[in-house]
Scaffold this motif. Structure first.
Motif: not given
Length: 897
Positions: A12, A36-38, A428, A430, A809, A812-813
């Motif tokens: 990432g 994270g920012k996504a 957030r 995702l 990110d 987490q993704q």
């Protein structure tokens, strides 16, 4: 040790600068990266409350209680309470708080005298008036308090700000805060570790069990603040009242009337197996004794150890003067008490006395620390399950029960809730991965919505082929006759054809069998019948089971998974009869992967880390399952599950037996070597890849508490690396270790109904890595599944070791994507698929024991106490020696689906 600053990698992107955590701070796991920012930003409510912590020194004392340090916590609390309120009241002003074991914390230094750091106190605990017939008099206890430390809250503040390592000072400070908030309810209510229970909301579920609503509370560190995590919980209690009523309720069968007292008498033929079952249930229960004697005051509860084989009329014992008489005669002579049911058994209590069952009373509020019987699990879930808004309201209402503002202990130490409103925090949502289906699908790719999707007009990515099948029916032919069999065949064949599974004969061999007979021989005979009819053995056995057919299920799985390698699929008769197409579609999800196929894969663009052809990755899930509470002499089971294909959708598993209740996996090196080797062979022989060895390993570990993180780092990671060396890897793969936690009380709630899914829960993909996360370490909460019943629980991910350089990110993704490859459903699941599979493999380890091996079927109901370590070790070795490996054919398939 995990690297403190991870290298750049494909997880990432490069690791962000660690500006917030001071350079000198050491961590157990990986240091926290930038959040994270996504995803789509979303504010949610959480069941946390900010709390003001003490600003003065807390004094820490070690507690030693004689004559034994192994008293129950309840008794220890009674002793220390008496010490503070009666024996030495002037010293304990204000009162200190006590954890029931070794730790006592005071808001001021206890005045033992100038320079005196330790003091002994000796006193009786007057539970009942002294009995004139007992020359021993009241029992004396000795409590020794020794000052061991002073806790400066400044240490905790520095830790929350990322300027202090998570050392013993910080750990002790957090422990002290938890003891402070728990002291008041611990003295007032039945409690179990971090929860306490009240009788304001109860439910009787039969089996001698009542359910009580409770409240969980825990002080937790977060970024820049301390929080109290508050949740509702459920406690199983022994039904209070006459012990005779409790026994009858436990022994009651289904909807039949409970047994009468006469039916419980040994003389009347009360079965010994039922007596032993009742004995296991009652072991450790406290009872008071009612003798109707004018001179007997309130007596201390007695603890049940055994149930007699004879009734009170027939059970003989010897008095001090040498005279022998029956228990019934003793109570008649001593207490002028004629038993109403003299043929009933007696209970042996801790003092060694036999007490007639009929004069025992079970006090209210006794927590049952055994596993609830499986047939009552649904009742527990019905009571425990609350919709999100209802749960949040209960948590708010719980503040009035917790009453922190009224607790003298909370006041004396200077703690205070900053607000009675649950916190609002940032999250957030995702985007889900794109999923890919097989050729012939009208829609070859699909994007899940709210954690689910459908398979209409879709073919499996890699459909399997059935090499002949048979149906064995263990339901009464009158209830599951020819018409229902024809409907089953038509529905299952049509379901297989729609998803691409081939080879399903429309005229399979069908046999009805008796589940009370020899199931193994019946299955062999069914296979031979197909051999006679079609000149081949079946590749699939579909078994129809009646309600309560768990024993039959275990035997069928043993036959298929261990003995023959034939794929088996069990269906419940009530669901299979007249089922709709959706039911058979769900069955096909399991069948396809059991037969070697692949249902769906994540699109390569959704998981670039996994699809990098130059850096093949193996994803591993590992778990340990322990015997039921109260069971002794039963082993723990371990499992390791690993991806073998390039798309991380096909998995292989191995399982072992190990020392009871040990969390660290003993045979991890051997198990990892096996699954990684299987992955290499699959890449070479099936996928024809040029790069065989993995370049990266992602190891998801289930079931490890925070206190065991260091042990995982020190003991399990070296075993993974050793397994790679044994396979001949010169360049070891880069390893990332992530602990996935499910047993926690963190919950998230949408701010408004429009922001949640149709169940009222937060949407699948909701991730939180600020506000309630660890001050210094890499962790996050991910709600990866759509809500169904009750309030969804997010999984807690803690990254302990990372050589792949994951950003927030990236990790987490990846974890969210792996929650979408669980083969048994067209829904994302709550934890990554390999971890979910590892949990299933552990739970099915009992199928590895041959049916009929007396005592070696894995008994989840608990066993009698086995305190002899030598006997426990002997039993463990027997379990290991009788544990049978998977058949070589089964080992190549996802038999656990």
């Amino acid at each position: 040790m995990p690297p403190r600053i991870a290298p750049r990698g494909a997880g990432g992107g490069p690791r962000a600068a660690q500006a917030r955590v001071a350079d000198h701070v050491t961590t157990i796991g990986v240091r926290r990266p930038e959040p994270g920012k996504a995803g789509t930003p979303m504010e949610v409510i959480t069941n946390h409350f900010r709390v003001k912590i003490p600003d003065t020194i807390i004094h820490h004392y070690d507690v030693v209680i004689s004559p034994s340090q192994d008293f129950p916590i309840r008794l220890n609390m009674e002793l220390v309470t008496r010490l503070q309120t009666v024996v030495a009241k002037e010293i304990f002003t204000p009162r200190a708080v006590y954890d029931g074991r070794k730790n006592l914390f005071a808001a001021r230094e206890l005045p033992f005298g100038p320079g005196v750091k330790s003091r002994e106190f000796e006193f009786p605990l007057n539970v009942r008036p002294s009995d004139a017939k007992d020359p021993r008099g009241p029992k004396l206890f000795k409590i020794t308090l020794t000052k061991v430390a002073e806790i400066n809250p400044e240490v905790l503040i520095r830790f929350l700000q990322g300027k202090q390592s998570h050392d013993n000072m910080v750990l002790t400070a957090i422990t002290a805060l938890n003891v402070i908030i728990r002291m008041e309810p611990t003295l007032k209510y039945p409690f179990n570790v971090r929860s306490f229970f009240t009788d304001k909301e109860t439910k009787s579920i039969g089996g001698g069990i009542d359910l009580w609503r409770g409240y969980f509370q825990s002080v937790r560190p977060a970024r820049d603040t301390m929080l109290i995590n508050i949740d509702i919980s459920t406690g199983a209690m022994f039904k209070p009242g006459p012990l005779l009523n409790l026994c009858a309720d436990f022994l009651r069968k289904g909807n039949r009337p409970p047994p009468t007292p006469a039916q419980l008498a040994p003389r009347a033929g009360f079965p010994d197996r039922e007596r032993l079952r009742l004995q296991r249930f009652l072991f450790g229960v406290r009872v008071t004794v009612v003798t109707d004697s004018a001179e007997s005051g309130p007596r201390a509860p007695r603890v049940i150890k055994k149930i007699s084989e004879a009734g009170a009329n027939d059970l003989m014992f010897e008095l001090r003067e040498g005279r022998r008489l029956s228990v019934a005669s003793y109570y008649r002579e001593t207490y002028n008490k004629s038993l109403k049911y003299p043929d009933l058994p007696c209970v042996l209590v801790g003092s060694g006395a036999w007490i007639p069952l009929e004069i025992c009373v079970v006090p209210k509020g006794q927590i049952m620390r055994k596993q609830v019987p499986s047939e009552l699990t649904k009742d527990v879930l019905d009571f425990a399950t609350k919709q999100p808004q209802e749960r949040l309201n209960s948590i708010r209402n719980g503040l009035s029960v917790l009453a922190y503002e009224k607790s003298e202990y909370v006041k004396h130490f200077g703690m205070k809730l900053e607000s009675e409103d649950p916190m609002k925090i940032k999250s957030r949502v995702l985007a889900p991965p794109t999923l890919k289906y097989g050729p012939g699908s009208r829609q070859p790719t699909i994007m899940p919505r709210d954690g689910s999707w459908n398979m209409v007009d879709k073919k499996f990515y890699q459909p399997a082929k059935v090499e002949g099948w048979i149906i064995v029916i263990y339901e009464n032919q009158g209830r599951f006759g020819d018409a229902k069999v024809r409907g089953l065949i038509d529905g299952l064949v049509r379901g297989c054809e729609e998803v691409g599974i081939s080879g399903m004969d429309r005229n399979p061999v069908v046999r009805w069998e008796n589940g009370q007979g020899n199931v193994i021989e019946q299955l062999k005979a069914a296979g031979l019948a197909m051999k006679t009819a079609q000149n081949r053995f079946p590749g699939l056995i579909v078994a129809i089971l009646p309600d309560g057919g768990n024993d039959i299920y275990t035997k069928i799985k043993h036959f298929g998974d261990v003995m023959t390698g034939v794929t088996t699929q069990c269906l419940k008769s009530a669901k299979a009869a007249g089922a709709r197409p959706q039911y058979f579609a769900n069955v096909c999800l399991k069948l396809n992967v059991k037969l070697g196929g692949i249902n769906t894969i994540p699109d390569a663009r959704s998981v670039p880390f996994l699809s990098d052809v130059n850096n093949p990755t193996v994803v591993i899930g590992a778990d340990v399952i322990h015997p039921a509470p109260g069971s002794q002499g039963r082993p723990s089971f371990t499992s390791v599950v690993a991806s073998v294909d390039s798309s991380t959708s096909k998995y292989i598993a191995t399982t072992r037996v190990q020392t009871s209740r040990q969390e660290i996996i003993e045979d991890l090196q051997e198990m990892c070597k096996y699954v990684i080797d299987m992955s290499c062979k699959y890449r070479k022989n099936v996928e024809k890849k040029s790069i065989i060895f993995p370049k990266r390993i992602i190891f998801y570990r289930d079931g490890v508490s925070e206190g065991q993180f260091r042990t995982v780092l020190d003991e399990e990671i070296p075993k993974i690396k050793a397994a790679c060396r044994e396979l001949g890897m010169k360049d070891l793969p880069k390893i990332t270790v992530v602990v996935v936690g499910k047993r926690h009380h963190v919950r998230f709630f949408p701010m408004a109904p429009s922001q949640g899914d149709k169940s009222g829960n937060c949407r699948a993909g909701t991730v939180v890595d600020t506000d309630v996360s660890h001050p210094t370490e890499f962790d996050f909460y991910l709600l990866s599944h759509g809500g169904l019943l009750g309030t969804s629980r997010p999984a807690h991910y803690s990254v302990l070791y990372d050589e792949n350089g994951f950003s927030s990110d990236g990790m987490q993704q990846l974890s969210f994507a792996l929650c979408h490859v669980y083969a048994r459903a067209t829904r994302s699941v709550s934890i990554p698929a390999p971890v979910y599979y590892a949990d299933i493999v552990c739970s099915r380890a009992k199928n590895h024991y041959a049916p009929g091996q007396h005592g070696f079927e894995f008994d989840d109901s608990g066993t009698a106490a086995m305190s002899d370590p030598a006997q426990q070790q002997k039993t463990l070795q027997e379990f290991k020696s009788r544990f049978m490996p998977l058949h070589t054919s089964t080992a190549l398939k996802m038999y656990f689906s």
